[in-house]
Design a protein around this motif. Sequence first.
Motif, mmCIF file in Angstrom:
data_model
loop_
_atom_site.group_PDB
_atom_site.id
_atom_site.type_symbol
_atom_site.label_atom_id
_atom_site.label_comp_id
_atom_site.label_asym_id
_atom_site.label_seq_id
_atom_site.Cartn_x
_atom_site.Cartn_y
_atom_site.Cartn_z
ATOM 1 N N MET A 1 -12.745 -54.797 -26.315
ATOM 2 C CA MET A 1 -11.417 -54.365 -26.761
ATOM 3 C C MET A 1 -11.482 -53.822 -28.183
ATOM 4 S SD MET A 1 -8.372 -56.819 -25.540
ATOM 5 C CE MET A 1 -9.385 -58.225 -25.129
ATOM 6 N N PRO A 2 -10.897 -52.710 -28.368
ATOM 7 C CA PRO A 2 -10.962 -52.104 -29.707
ATOM 8 C C PRO A 2 -9.982 -52.741 -30.673
ATOM 9 C CG PRO A 2 -9.733 -50.674 -28.231
ATOM 10 C CD PRO A 2 -10.166 -51.865 -27.421
ATOM 11 N N ILE A 3 -10.377 -52.736 -31.896
ATOM 12 C CA ILE A 3 -9.466 -53.174 -32.954
ATOM 13 C C ILE A 3 -9.000 -51.948 -33.721
ATOM 14 C CG2 ILE A 3 -9.271 -54.460 -35.098
ATOM 15 C CD1 ILE A 3 -11.259 -56.414 -34.049
ATOM 16 N N TYR A 4 -7.715 -51.809 -33.796
ATOM 17 C CA TYR A 4 -7.175 -50.669 -34.520
ATOM 18 C C TYR A 4 -6.557 -51.119 -35.833
ATOM 19 C CZ TYR A 4 -7.748 -47.969 -30.277
ATOM 20 O OH TYR A 4 -8.266 -47.338 -29.187
ATOM 21 N N GLU A 5 -6.586 -50.202 -36.753
ATOM 22 C CA GLU A 5 -5.944 -50.477 -38.029
ATOM 23 C C GLU A 5 -4.618 -49.744 -38.086
ATOM 24 O OE1 GLU A 5 -8.149 -50.400 -41.768
ATOM 25 O OE2 GLU A 5 -9.897 -50.077 -40.529
ATOM 26 N N TYR A 6 -3.654 -50.435 -38.580
ATOM 27 C CA TYR A 6 -2.335 -49.839 -38.690
ATOM 28 C C TYR A 6 -1.827 -49.953 -40.117
ATOM 29 C CZ TYR A 6 -2.187 -50.075 -33.600
ATOM 30 O OH TYR A 6 -2.457 -49.929 -32.281
ATOM 31 N N LYS A 7 -0.918 -49.073 -40.410
ATOM 32 C CA LYS A 7 -0.251 -49.167 -41.698
ATOM 33 C C LYS A 7 1.240 -49.046 -41.463
ATOM 34 C CE LYS A 7 -0.296 -47.250 -46.342
ATOM 35 N NZ LYS A 7 -1.108 -48.278 -46.989
ATOM 36 N N CYS A 8 1.966 -49.975 -42.011
ATOM 37 C CA CYS A 8 3.412 -49.944 -41.854
ATOM 38 C C CYS A 8 4.015 -48.942 -42.835
ATOM 39 C CB CYS A 8 3.990 -51.331 -42.099
ATOM 40 S SG CYS A 8 5.782 -51.356 -42.002
ATOM 41 N N GLU A 9 4.853 -48.088 -42.298
ATOM 42 C CA GLU A 9 5.474 -47.074 -43.144
ATOM 43 C C GLU A 9 6.608 -47.649 -43.971
ATOM 44 O OE1 GLU A 9 4.717 -42.981 -42.057
ATOM 45 O OE2 GLU A 9 3.320 -44.393 -42.926
ATOM 46 N N GLU A 10 7.095 -48.786 -43.546
ATOM 47 C CA GLU A 10 8.240 -49.387 -44.231
ATOM 48 C C GLU A 10 7.813 -50.192 -45.452
ATOM 49 O OE1 GLU A 10 11.362 -48.913 -43.417
ATOM 50 O OE2 GLU A 10 10.945 -47.725 -41.626
ATOM 51 N N CYS A 11 6.833 -51.036 -45.241
ATOM 52 C CA CYS A 11 6.471 -51.941 -46.336
ATOM 53 C C CYS A 11 5.036 -51.743 -46.799
ATOM 54 C CB CYS A 11 6.688 -53.390 -45.917
ATOM 55 S SG CYS A 11 5.580 -53.944 -44.604
ATOM 56 N N ASN A 12 4.378 -50.725 -46.263
ATOM 57 C CA ASN A 12 3.011 -50.395 -46.654
ATOM 58 C C ASN A 12 1.996 -51.476 -46.353
ATOM 59 O OD1 ASN A 12 3.182 -47.767 -47.454
ATOM 60 N ND2 ASN A 12 3.746 -48.266 -49.544
ATOM 61 N N ASP B 1 -0.936 -53.166 -44.556
ATOM 62 C CA ASP B 1 -2.089 -52.812 -43.739
ATOM 63 C C ASP B 1 -2.448 -53.984 -42.854
ATOM 64 O OD1 ASP B 1 -3.007 -50.139 -44.406
ATOM 65 O OD2 ASP B 1 -3.213 -50.947 -46.429
ATOM 66 N N PHE B 2 -2.643 -53.711 -41.600
ATOM 67 C CA PHE B 2 -3.032 -54.804 -40.725
ATOM 68 C C PHE B 2 -3.867 -54.279 -39.565
ATOM 69 C CE2 PHE B 2 0.012 -53.956 -37.302
ATOM 70 C CZ PHE B 2 0.941 -53.167 -37.968
ATOM 71 N N GLU B 3 -4.592 -55.194 -38.965
ATOM 72 C CA GLU B 3 -5.411 -54.843 -37.829
ATOM 73 C C GLU B 3 -4.871 -55.520 -36.602
ATOM 74 O OE1 GLU B 3 -9.199 -56.237 -38.885
ATOM 75 O OE2 GLU B 3 -9.690 -54.518 -40.118
ATOM 76 N N LYS B 4 -5.078 -54.870 -35.468
ATOM 77 C CA LYS B 4 -4.566 -55.436 -34.241
ATOM 78 C C LYS B 4 -5.565 -55.192 -33.120
ATOM 79 C CE LYS B 4 -0.524 -56.834 -32.237
ATOM 80 N NZ LYS B 4 0.547 -57.658 -32.761
ATOM 81 N N LEU B 5 -5.803 -56.243 -32.391
ATOM 82 C CA LEU B 5 -6.629 -56.121 -31.207
ATOM 83 C C LEU B 5 -5.759 -55.561 -30.091
ATOM 84 C CD1 LEU B 5 -9.568 -56.891 -30.466
ATOM 85 C CD2 LEU B 5 -8.646 -58.985 -29.518
ATOM 86 N N VAL B 6 -6.136 -54.416 -29.595
ATOM 87 C CA VAL B 6 -5.251 -53.713 -28.664
ATOM 88 C C VAL B 6 -5.837 -53.698 -27.263
ATOM 89 C CG1 VAL B 6 -4.220 -51.506 -28.110
ATOM 90 C CG2 VAL B 6 -4.317 -52.259 -30.469
ATOM 91 N N SER B 7 -5.020 -54.104 -26.335
ATOM 92 C CA SER B 7 -5.402 -53.970 -24.936
ATOM 93 C C SER B 7 -4.332 -53.159 -24.216
ATOM 94 C CB SER B 7 -5.551 -55.337 -24.279
ATOM 95 O OG SER B 7 -4.336 -56.025 -24.322
ATOM 96 N N GLY B 8 -4.766 -52.351 -23.277
ATOM 97 C CA GLY B 8 -3.795 -51.497 -22.603
ATOM 98 C C GLY B 8 -3.728 -50.140 -23.272
ATOM 99 N N THR B 9 -3.050 -49.233 -22.613
ATOM 100 C CA THR B 9 -3.047 -47.866 -23.119
ATOM 101 C C THR B 9 -1.899 -47.597 -24.065
ATOM 102 O OG1 THR B 9 -1.852 -47.255 -21.111
ATOM 103 C CG2 THR B 9 -4.219 -46.869 -21.135
ATOM 104 N N ASN B 10 -0.824 -48.299 -23.876
ATOM 105 C CA ASN B 10 0.343 -48.013 -24.702
ATOM 106 C C ASN B 10 0.967 -49.300 -25.231
ATOM 107 O OD1 ASN B 10 2.079 -46.347 -25.988
ATOM 108 N ND2 ASN B 10 3.317 -45.837 -24.204
ATOM 109 N N PRO B 11 0.255 -49.968 -26.076
ATOM 110 C CA PRO B 11 0.765 -51.245 -26.579
ATOM 111 C C PRO B 11 1.864 -51.042 -27.611
ATOM 112 C CG PRO B 11 -1.283 -50.701 -27.668
ATOM 113 C CD PRO B 11 -1.015 -49.593 -26.672
ATOM 114 N N GLU B 12 2.735 -51.984 -27.630
ATOM 115 C CA GLU B 12 3.781 -51.927 -28.640
ATOM 116 C C GLU B 12 3.353 -52.769 -29.824
ATOM 117 O OE1 GLU B 12 8.416 -52.967 -28.463
ATOM 118 O OE2 GLU B 12 7.654 -51.298 -27.324
ATOM 119 N N VAL B 13 3.236 -52.135 -30.931
ATOM 120 C CA VAL B 13 2.763 -52.835 -32.117
ATOM 121 C C VAL B 13 3.857 -52.880 -33.160
ATOM 122 C CG1 VAL B 13 0.982 -52.889 -33.883
ATOM 123 C CG2 VAL B 13 0.450 -51.959 -31.636
#
Length: 71
Positions: free
Chosen positions: A1-12, A14-26
Amino acid sequence: MPIYEYKCEECNEDFEKLVSGTNPEVLCPKCNSKNIKKKFSLFGMSGVEHPVTSSGSGCSSCKASTCKSCR
Ligand SMILES: [Zn+2]
């Protein structure tokens, strides 16, 4: 399972999330916002050592090919 990095546009945040599935809600773990941006994961790059073929990149003092002090 890939780990993706995200950045919140609201509060800046940075966090990582283990993503499963094609269209996860993060959601942002800090402010629960959906307004987040997906960044490319560095997971694959850090685990694999690429042979440095071109001159100019990489250095002899350390094994990293992307360290800032060697560039
Ligand atoms: Zn946030």
